[in-house]
Design a protein around this motif. Structure first.
Motif, PDB file in Angstrom:
ATOM      1  N   VAL A 184       0.849  -1.156  -0.151  1.00  0.00           N
ATOM      2  CA  VAL A 184      -0.029   0.016   0.000  1.00  0.00           C
ATOM      3  C   VAL A 184       0.999   1.344   0.185  1.00  0.00           C
ATOM      4  O   VAL A 184       1.608   1.362   0.773  1.00  0.00           O
ATOM      5  CB  VAL A 184      -1.006  -0.026   1.109  1.00  0.00           C
TER       6      VAL A 184
ATOM      7  N   ALA B  44     -10.907  -3.443   1.938  1.00  0.00           N
ATOM      8  CA  ALA B  44     -10.220  -3.164   0.929  1.00  0.00           C
ATOM      9  C   ALA B  44     -10.981  -3.269  -0.444  1.00  0.00           C
ATOM     10  O   ALA B  44     -12.134  -3.516  -0.356  1.00  0.00           O
ATOM     11  CB  ALA B  44      -8.910  -3.927   0.807  1.00  0.00           C
ATOM     12  N   GLY B  45     -10.230  -2.837  -1.729  1.00  0.00           N
ATOM     13  CA  GLY B  45     -10.867  -2.503  -2.754  1.00  0.00           C
ATOM     14  C   GLY B  45     -11.686  -1.354  -2.751  1.00  0.00           C
ATOM     15  O   GLY B  45     -12.548  -0.871  -1.891  1.00  0.00           O
TER      16      GLY B  45
ATOM     17  N   GLY C  13      -3.850   6.582   0.722  1.00  0.00           N
ATOM     18  CA  GLY C  13      -3.013   5.446   0.055  1.00  0.00           C
ATOM     19  C   GLY C  13      -3.898   4.480  -0.717  1.00  0.00           C
ATOM     20  O   GLY C  13      -5.246   4.613  -0.833  1.00  0.00           O
TER      21      GLY C  13
ATOM     22  N   LYS D 163      -9.984   9.421  -2.391  1.00  0.00           N
ATOM     23  CA  LYS D 163      -9.698   9.076  -0.871  1.00  0.00           C
ATOM     24  C   LYS D 163      -9.389  10.615  -0.250  1.00  0.00           C
ATOM     25  O   LYS D 163      -9.959  10.852   0.950  1.00  0.00           O
ATOM     26  CB  LYS D 163      -8.613   8.011  -0.352  1.00  0.00           C
TER      27      LYS D 163
HETATM   28  C1  LIG Z   1      -4.825   3.223   2.478  1.00  0.00           C
HETATM   29  C2  LIG Z   1      -6.487   3.684   2.699  1.00  0.00           C
HETATM   30  O1  LIG Z   1      -7.524   3.040   2.488  1.00  0.00           O
HETATM   31  C3  LIG Z   1      -7.403   1.500   2.652  1.00  0.00           C
HETATM   32  C4  LIG Z   1      -6.998   0.952   1.358  1.00  0.00           C
HETATM   33  C5  LIG Z   1      -8.369   0.511   0.645  1.00  0.00           C
HETATM   34  C6  LIG Z   1      -8.004  -0.009  -0.798  1.00  0.00           C
HETATM   35  O2  LIG Z   1      -6.619  -0.051  -1.349  1.00  0.00           O
HETATM   36  O3  LIG Z   1      -8.968  -0.122  -1.675  1.00  0.00           O
HETATM   37  C7  LIG Z   1      -9.354   0.541   0.835  1.00  0.00           C
HETATM   38  C8  LIG Z   1      -9.983   0.776   2.202  1.00  0.00           C
HETATM   39  C9  LIG Z   1      -8.569   1.121   3.297  1.00  0.00           C
HETATM   40  O4  LIG Z   1      -8.407  -0.301   3.957  1.00  0.00           O
HETATM   41  C10 LIG Z   1      -6.500   5.249   2.715  1.00  0.00           C
HETATM   42  O5  LIG Z   1      -7.848   5.496   2.669  1.00  0.00           O
HETATM   43  O6  LIG Z   1      -5.755   5.812   2.591  1.00  0.00           O
END
Ligand SMILES: C=C(O[C@@H]1C=C(C(=O)O)C=C[C@H]1O)C(=O)O
Length: 371
Positions: A125, A191-192, A341, A360
């Motif tokens: 990440v 995630a996703g 991220g 984000k």
């Molecule tokens: C790393 C972040 O989010 C994380 C990463 C995600 C992804 O890669 O899809 C989704 C949700 C979170 O677990 C962020 O918001 O900065």
């Protein structure tokens, strides 16, 4: 600002400023779906603790950086209040996110994919920052209440610890470790990412979400990581629910829940043990963890500091409510640093990952920078 809100904001703001002048720690939060907020002030600067102490620290607010010891803000003074009745908050999807550093970021996503293909790690990440100037009219508590209104499912929190010389404000959708007074433990894999808004800014229903192999795999990494942590402590009896699509403000994610009845199983200190094992999870770091940390330290030119750490209240009614520190902004004077991220896997498309970090950043920016 409406009149009632103005008085409340002014009162809290004065208390906050005095505490800052005295260089003492403080925090305010609103738990998901709660109708009240809790504001605590400490009689010290905040104390470095170990994750293993989480069950025994008493009432307060815990916040940990991405790497390093958690800091405990003891609740020496507590103020609980009702959330003010504010009208619908506008989300400005058009708010600008700085494109500085895009080329570098896209390059590192490309390099990360090559490392994954070479099997150095399977997921990493990477994060970026978006530095902006806050409008003169910016008011921390007004922002806090707006975020509380806009994101009912999130933990909305702000805290100040003097040695950091900044205030952090977040609206995070991601549980790290929660345990209620009856000993029911929960962690999630989240995630996703895709936008929850259509072309015209309209909200899309979760049923309309469509996920590709990339996101399904990306979230599965986090779930597998959690199950690995359970295995390490030989815990086999947990309930797994999901993955399901969930809405987190302007975004959608895939989420699975993992639930353990610690009392029925007679397991003690599961929360602190899992906290130590889980953090940083594959949702903010990568798999395997050590290789991902190593890569992040080469690729990222900014300090993550408290971003992608964890935070939340502990000790109130025997509960632990710790969330991953995401969708956050670090405020230093009138400068705001937004952090975001994205999870990179073999199937990532570098440009799309950058776009994801823009979305984000907008979760907070779209509320804070709207009229
Ligand atoms: C790393 C972040 O989010 C994380 C990463 C995600 C992804 O890669 O899809 C989704 C949700 C979170 O677990 C962020 O918001 O900065």
């Amino acid at each position: 600002m409406a009149e009632g809100l103005e008085d409340l904001v002014l009162g809290l703001s004065n208390k906050w400023k005095i505490q800052e002048e005295n260089k003492l720690a403080q925090a305010i939060w609103r738990l998901p779906h709660a109708e009240t907020f809790t504001f605590i002030q400490s009689n010290n600067v905040g104390k470095e603790v170990s994750a293993f102490e989480v069950e025994n620290l008493g009432e307060g607010f815990l916040t940990a950086p991405f790497q390093g010891a958690p800091i405990f803000i003891s609740a020496d003074e507590i103020l609980v209040g009702n959330l003010p009745d504010i009208s619908e908050v506008k989300f400005n999807a058009e708010v600008e996110v700085s494109q500085n550093g895009k080329d570098e970021f896209v390059k590192w996503v490309g390099k990360s994919i090559e490392e994954i293909q070479k099997n150095v790690f399977q997921k990493v990440v990477l994060s970026r920052v978006d530095v902006a100037e806050l409008p003169n009219s910016f008011e921390l508590f007004e922002a806090f209440f707006k975020l509380s209104k806009a994101y009912p499912d999130a933990l909305v929190a702000a805290f100040y610890v003097p040695f950091q010389n900044s205030v952090w404000l977040c609206a995070t959708p991601e549980i790290l470790v929660v345990q209620n007074g009856e000993g029911i433990f929960k962690t999630v894999s989240l995630a996703g990412t895709q936008s929850a808004l259509g072309d015209k800014g309209n909200k899309i229903a979760v049923q309309q979400a469509s996920w590709t192999q990339k996101e399904i795999e990306e979230q599965a990494f986090v779930s597998r990581y959690i199950i690995e942590c359970f295995k390490r402590i030989r815990l086999r009896e947990y309930v797994e629910i999901g993955p399901k699509t969930v809405i987190a403000g302007n975004l959608m994610h895939l989420k699975s829940e993992f639930i353990v009845d610690t009392k029925a199983l007679g397991v003690e200190n599961l929360a602190s043990t899992m906290l130590d094992l889980l953090h940083p999870t594959s949702a903010v770091c990568g798999t395997p963890k050590e290789e991902a940390i190593q890569w992040i330290s080469q690729a990222e030119k900014h300090e993550r500091a408290m971003y992608s750490g964890y935070l939340g209240p502990i000790g109130f009614q025997n509960e632990i409510q710790l969330f991953v520190h995401l969708r956050t902004v670090q405020i230093q004077g009138n400068q705001a640093i937004f952090y975001a991220g994205c999870g990179i896997t073999e199937d990532s498309i570098p440009e799309k990952e950058w776009e994801e970090t823009n979305l984000k950043c907008k979760t907070l920016k779209g509320v804070l920078m709207s009229s």
